[in-house]
Every structure is written in C-alpha cells, then in structure tokens.
Design an enzyme around this catalytic site. Structure first.
Site, mmCIF file in Angstrom:
data_model
loop_
_atom_site.group_PDB
_atom_site.id
_atom_site.type_symbol
_atom_site.label_atom_id
_atom_site.label_comp_id
_atom_site.label_asym_id
_atom_site.label_seq_id
_atom_site.Cartn_x
_atom_site.Cartn_y
_atom_site.Cartn_z
ATOM 1 N N CYS A 99 37.672 -0.356 40.834
ATOM 2 C CA CYS A 99 39.020 -0.897 40.689
ATOM 3 C C CYS A 99 40.008 0.241 40.419
ATOM 4 O O CYS A 99 39.616 1.389 40.236
ATOM 5 C CB CYS A 99 39.058 -1.913 39.554
ATOM 6 S SG CYS A 99 38.764 -1.173 37.933
ATOM 7 N N ALA A 139 39.342 2.279 37.430
ATOM 8 C CA ALA A 139 38.268 3.255 37.659
ATOM 9 C C ALA A 139 38.826 4.498 38.346
ATOM 10 O O ALA A 139 38.434 5.622 38.040
ATOM 11 C CB ALA A 139 37.155 2.648 38.502
ATOM 12 N N ARG A 146 30.348 9.893 35.195
ATOM 13 C CA ARG A 146 30.589 10.791 36.318
ATOM 14 C C ARG A 146 30.143 12.223 36.059
ATOM 15 O O ARG A 146 30.196 13.061 36.942
ATOM 16 C CB ARG A 146 32.069 10.764 36.722
ATOM 17 C CG ARG A 146 32.320 9.789 37.849
ATOM 18 C CD ARG A 146 33.779 9.616 38.127
ATOM 19 N NE ARG A 146 34.425 10.767 38.728
ATOM 20 C CZ ARG A 146 34.378 11.070 40.016
ATOM 21 N NH1 ARG A 146 33.723 10.334 40.850
ATOM 22 N NH2 ARG A 146 35.018 12.121 40.475
ATOM 23 N N HIS A 201 43.954 6.103 42.078
ATOM 24 C CA HIS A 201 44.206 7.540 42.215
ATOM 25 C C HIS A 201 45.705 7.767 42.389
ATOM 26 O O HIS A 201 46.296 8.651 41.790
ATOM 27 C CB HIS A 201 43.503 8.136 43.451
ATOM 28 C CG HIS A 201 42.031 7.884 43.496
ATOM 29 N ND1 HIS A 201 41.363 7.617 44.661
ATOM 30 C CD2 HIS A 201 41.103 7.870 42.518
ATOM 31 C CE1 HIS A 201 40.075 7.448 44.396
ATOM 32 N NE2 HIS A 201 39.891 7.591 43.112
HETATM 33 S S1 SF4 Z 1 36.764 -2.860 35.160
HETATM 34 FE FE1 SF4 Z 1 38.387 -3.598 33.774
HETATM 35 S S2 SF4 Z 1 40.286 -2.886 34.732
HETATM 36 FE FE2 SF4 Z 1 38.694 -2.800 36.311
HETATM 37 S S3 SF4 Z 1 38.825 -4.779 37.396
HETATM 38 FE FE3 SF4 Z 1 37.290 -4.976 35.762
HETATM 39 S S4 SF4 Z 1 38.457 -5.838 34.021
HETATM 40 FE FE4 SF4 Z 1 39.946 -4.982 35.463
#
Ligand code: SF4
Lengths: 494, 72
Positions: free
Chosen positions: A62, A65, A96, A195
């Site tokens: 996402c 991330a 990572r 990014h």
């Molecule tokens: S990891 Fe966290 S920020 Fe990313 S989609 Fe899931 S809930 Fe949302």
C-alpha cells in the site's frame, strides 16, 4: 526445456487466461505480454499501474508501505511514526534489511517501531492530541533524533485528523523538522503512489531547508546516490566504487542516509538514480529547481557496472574518466575469477523474476554475466516507463507479466519450468514446496549486498548454492521414487 | 489542466512528465517550435494530444508548464 517461440508463449498466456470469467480475462490479458524488442512503446503491449482485480491474489503493498517502508524508513537519524493502529508498522518492522551504522535507540532508529497505536477512542475522538503527546515523548526519550516524520496509516485520512497542524506546531516547539506524510494505504493502486507522496513531502519539508546557506563546502565531484536502500549493504558496495573513482558521495537516499544528507543534495553536481520508480520525481524536481542533472545507472553484474561507471565518468573530466578505467581494471581479475568459478555451474540455467522497483530489469545483466537467461519478468507496481526500459533488456518471445496473480505465476512456472525463481517472501514457500529453487529478491534472502563488484561475488555464490543445492534431488519420498533405470529415463525426457 | 514537467533527454528529445499521474512520455511533435515561440498543440509518441498557449520567448527546459488535454 528449449526456449519458447512467440506463438508458444502467446498460447501459454491464452491458456492461463482461460479459467477467468469474461471480464477478468479481458482485464488480465492486458497485463500479460510476449516480449518484442522492436516495440518502442511498452504501452502498446502491456498495461500497468492499474487497480488489481478483486478475487485474485496480488502481492502489492500500500501507499504507506511505499512511503514508510521504502523511502522514509531508512533515513536513520529521524524517528518515523507509524501513525494509526499498531499492525501496519509492527508487521513491516525492519523487514527490508536497510543496513545502517549508528547506535540504535540513541542516534539512529532504523529498526525500531514507533506507533501511535490507535484505539477505538482515537478513531471516535480524533488522534491529534495523542500525536502531539507522542512527539513530545519522542523528544524526551530520544533527544538525538534529528527530525520526525508522521506516516499516516489508513484511519488518519478517514477520520480527517489534521496532522499538518500538529506537525507545524511541534516543529516550531522542538526546532526540528516534523514532516506530515499523507500516505494512507488506500491512496493509489499500489505502493508506487506512496513513493510519490513521500517524494512530495521531501520536496516540501526537506529539500529547501538549506537554501541560501552556503556554509557547505562543495567540490566539482559531488554526487548523490538516489534510490539505493542499502539492502544488505548495497549502497556501501556501490559507494566505494564511486569514491575510488574520485567522486565524493554527499548523500545516500535513503539507505544509511541522514536528514542532513538529504538537505545537502540540491548542492551536488549530479544525482545518480538506481531505483527510478521510487525516486524519479524528486530528481526531476531538483533538476528543475536547482539545475542538478540526473542519470540512471545499474550496478548489478560486471558488464552493467562497467557500462555505468563509464557513463557516470563521462559526465566529469578526464581525470575521473581515467580513474573509472582504473577501477574497472582493478576489479577485473576478481570478477573474472568469480565468473570462471560459477559460470560452468550455472550456464544455461533459466530464471523467472517477479519483483518490484528496478530489479525486474536491472538484475538481468548480472544473470547474463553468469551465463544464465531470464525467460520471464514482471513488476508488482511498475508504470509504462518501467516496461519501456525492460523491453530492450529482455530477449524476444520471453514472458512479461504485470501485477501477476498467484494463480498466473504458478501456471507460468509449471509450463516454463525455470531453474530458478527470483521473487518475494509471499511467493517463496509456494515455489519451494513445488520443488523449484527460489531466491527471495526483495531483501536478498537474508544475504547481500548484490550491488557493485563485491555484491556480484555474493550474488553468484547465492544463485549457485540455491540452484545446485542437493535438496532439490530429495523432493520425492524414497518409496515414490522410480527404480534406478527408470529415473534416468525420466530425467532425460524432462 | 495538469502540471507537466518537461526536460530534455540525452538524445535531445523532450520528455513529457505528468507529475500527478507519474506518467512519462516523449514528445513527438510541437505545433510551433521556432526561435520566438514554443507551444500550441503537442503530440506525444503514444498518440495523445495536449495543448498549451504558445509561449514567447520559448521556455528554457527543464521547466513545469500547465497543459490542457486536446483530445476529448
Ligand atoms: S498496511 Fe496499514 S496503511 Fe497499509 S493498507 Fe493496511 S491498514 Fe492501510
């Protein structure tokens, strides 16, 4: 298995698509292609950067991330708050393997997890007060942190918290940069937008911080390494080559990087970009605003390293150009010995890749240096410019797959029967259980570095120990094994 | 009217980059490209067409300009 023809590859794609319902089939068909080197524009043969299909398995991440995990996270002397519930940060913590030097918890914070740990009441009443308090706590506990970034998780955008106001207030109070980042996970189709959002926040809150301050002594040989996350020490293995060439590496973005390095980057002479996907925007911005040119380079495998060193040197004077030749020469004996050792063991082996960022195209040269062939490649979160650059690197009639689904990748592997798969942790155990040698190419399977000449030695060793591991011969239970004579017959027909 | 960053590629061609969309494409042709003026309709190598009111004197690249989509 012999190389597939264009028609065979096309037929394979058709066959794999067959199981989908009509609509899904139509959509997925656009993301799968047979490589054709003559195509100038990848857009014509492959679609990318689209929302994944519901109901299929995707390994995308996402926006959070992309921002926290990739771009901001490795900046070691800042505290990065995973703002929201605890899970997003905790489950991705230190995954990572961005190496850094420093005393964790004192002046560096890379492997720690800071979170506002949202509870129901924070969702109902808002979390701004909590954020305010949290930042003060950080200041008390970790006074050596040079700055703080607030990495928004999904709920922050949903409940409409004003993290910008809190950040501004706290930044003034602490006289340190506090950077609000709107990288809620639901933004965009993959980590790629994260990014970009991270790039935007660096542009707005970091890049201009030293404008008008001329106290930094520059040299004509200043460069910055952009988009190297120092996975397993990659940036270090790259940096020494540049330094041996006589260049001065002012900043590393962002593996083992610091806030002040980023602030100084607009003062360098040339930005060197390794991961184009995650950092191209900020490089363009510096080019436009500060006149710092940028170029892409590739430090995977001796062929590409030499090409890149020469291309980088060409941007400087004759002294640097001569040095580049010296550096290449210095390492020649070393990498020739590695090739002599491993090439006979790896010659002709076929590889399928499915990774993110720059690797699906950048690593191809390193495999080729070892006599191996990449027969399929794809990106999790690429854009058309990534495929433009990939089409030229890949052989004709090889497979290209964008945001490949779990099912598709398995089917491709069953049919193409590669000797090695390079992909991520989510694919790893499926393929190992299928009996196919696998390397985790996101964080180098707890190995690395793979960049630079030093990295190439480790890369070659790792590929050899994976492919030629005796365990692959023990995949069948002894009582299921065919009798002696039969086994040879099976092997010959495979 | 997206903001578009335009820069010169190593081979001299102009690169058209829509920051908001992270979309990158090469410019195939520019309607007016003289010593005095630059702009008008701009066609990209993927066939899409964009428009900008001609600018004089021509802008120095790299720079950010605002374009309109010319094809529906
Ligand atoms: S990891 Fe966290 S920020 Fe990313 S989609 Fe899931 S809930 Fe949302």
């Amino acid at each position: 298995m012999a190389a597939m023809t264009r028609e065979e590859t096309q037929a394979l794609i058709q066959e794999v698509l067959e199981v989908y319902p009509e609509k899904a089939k139509k959509d997925r068909a656009k993301h799968l292609a047979v490589n054709d080197q003559s195509v100038e524009q990848s857009k014509k043969c492959i679609t990318s950067n689209r929302k994944s299909q519901p109901g299929v398995m995707t390994v995308r991440g996402c926006a959070y991330a992309g921002s926290k995990g990739v771009v901001w996270g490795p900046i070691k002397d800042m505290v990065h708050i995973s703002h929201g519930p605890v899970g997003c940060g905790q489950y991705s913590r230190a995954g990572r393997r961005n190496y850094y030097v420093g005393m964790t918890g004192v002046n560096t914070f890379g492997t720690m997890n800071f979170t506002s740990d949202f509870q129901e009441k924070d969702i109902v009443f808002g979390g701004d007060k909590k954020l305010d308090k949290l930042i003060s706590e950080i200041e008390t506990l970790f006074p050596l942190a040079k700055g703080i970034s607030v990495q928004s998780e999904c709920p922050i955008g949903l409940i409409g918290d004003d993290i910008e106001a809190v950040s501004k207030k706290k930044s003034k109070e602490l006289s340190k940069p506090v950077v609000p980042v709107r990288c809620e996970g639901f933004r965009g189709v993959s980590q790629s937008l994260g990014h970009h959002i991270a790039n935007d926040s660096i542009r707005d809150w970091v890049i201009g911080n030293r404008d008008g301050d001329e106290s930094f002594q520059t040299t004509p040989y200043d460069v910055a390494v952009i988009g190297d996350y120092n996975i397993g020490g990659d940036a270090w293995a790259s940096r020494i080559l540049l330094e041996e060439m006589g260049l001065r590496v002012v900043a590393q973005w962002s593996g083992d990087g610091t806030l002040s390095e980023m602030e100084l980057t607009p003062k360098v002479k040339l930005n060197l970009i390794h991961c184009y996907r995650s950092m191209n925007y900020i490089s363009r911005f510096m080019e436009e605003k500060y006149g710092v040119p940028w170029m892409e380079y590739n430090f995977f495998g001796p062929t590409k390293i030499a090409e890149s060193l020469r291309a980088i040197a060409a941007r400087f004077d004759e002294k640097i150009q001569a040095n580049a030749e010296k550096v290449i020469e210095k390492y020649t004996a070393e990498y020739e010995a590695i090739i002599a050792k491993y090439r006979p063991r790896l010659e002709g082996k076929r590889v399928m890749l499915y990774v993110g960022g720059l690797r699906p195209r950048h690593i191809i040269g390193a495999y080729e240096d070892l006599g191996m062939e990449v027969v399929g490649t794809g990106y999790e979160f690429a854009h058309n410019d990534d495929y433009d650059r990939t089409v030229k690197e890949m052989g004709d009639s090889t497979l290209l797959y964008d945001d490949v689904t779990g099912y598709e990748l398995e089917e491709f592997v069953k049919r193409v029967q590669p000797d090695l798969i390079g992909s991520g942790i989510k694919e790893k155990y499926i393929f190992q259980k299928m009996g196919v040698p696998f390397r985790q190419m996101h964080s180098w399977d707890y190995s690395g570095p793979y960049h630079g000449y030093d990295g190439f030695a480790i890369f070659a060793r790792d590929m050899d120990m994976t492919i030629n591991n005796p365990c692959w011969k023990s995949m069948q239970a002894p009582w299921q094994k065919p009798a002696e004579g039969e086994a040879d017959a099976v092997a010959a027909s495979a | 009217m997206p903001n578009v960053m335009i820069r010169k590629k190593d081979d001299g061609a102009l690169l058209f980059y829509v920051a908001k969309k992270d979309m990158e494409e090469t410019i195939a042709s520019v309607e007016t490209d003289t010593a005095e003026t630059w702009g008008g309709e701009v066609e990209l190598t993927d066939g899409s067409r964009w428009y900008i009111d001609p600018i004089s004197p021509p802008p120095a690249f790299p720079t950010t300009l605002r374009f309109k989509r010319a094809d529906g």
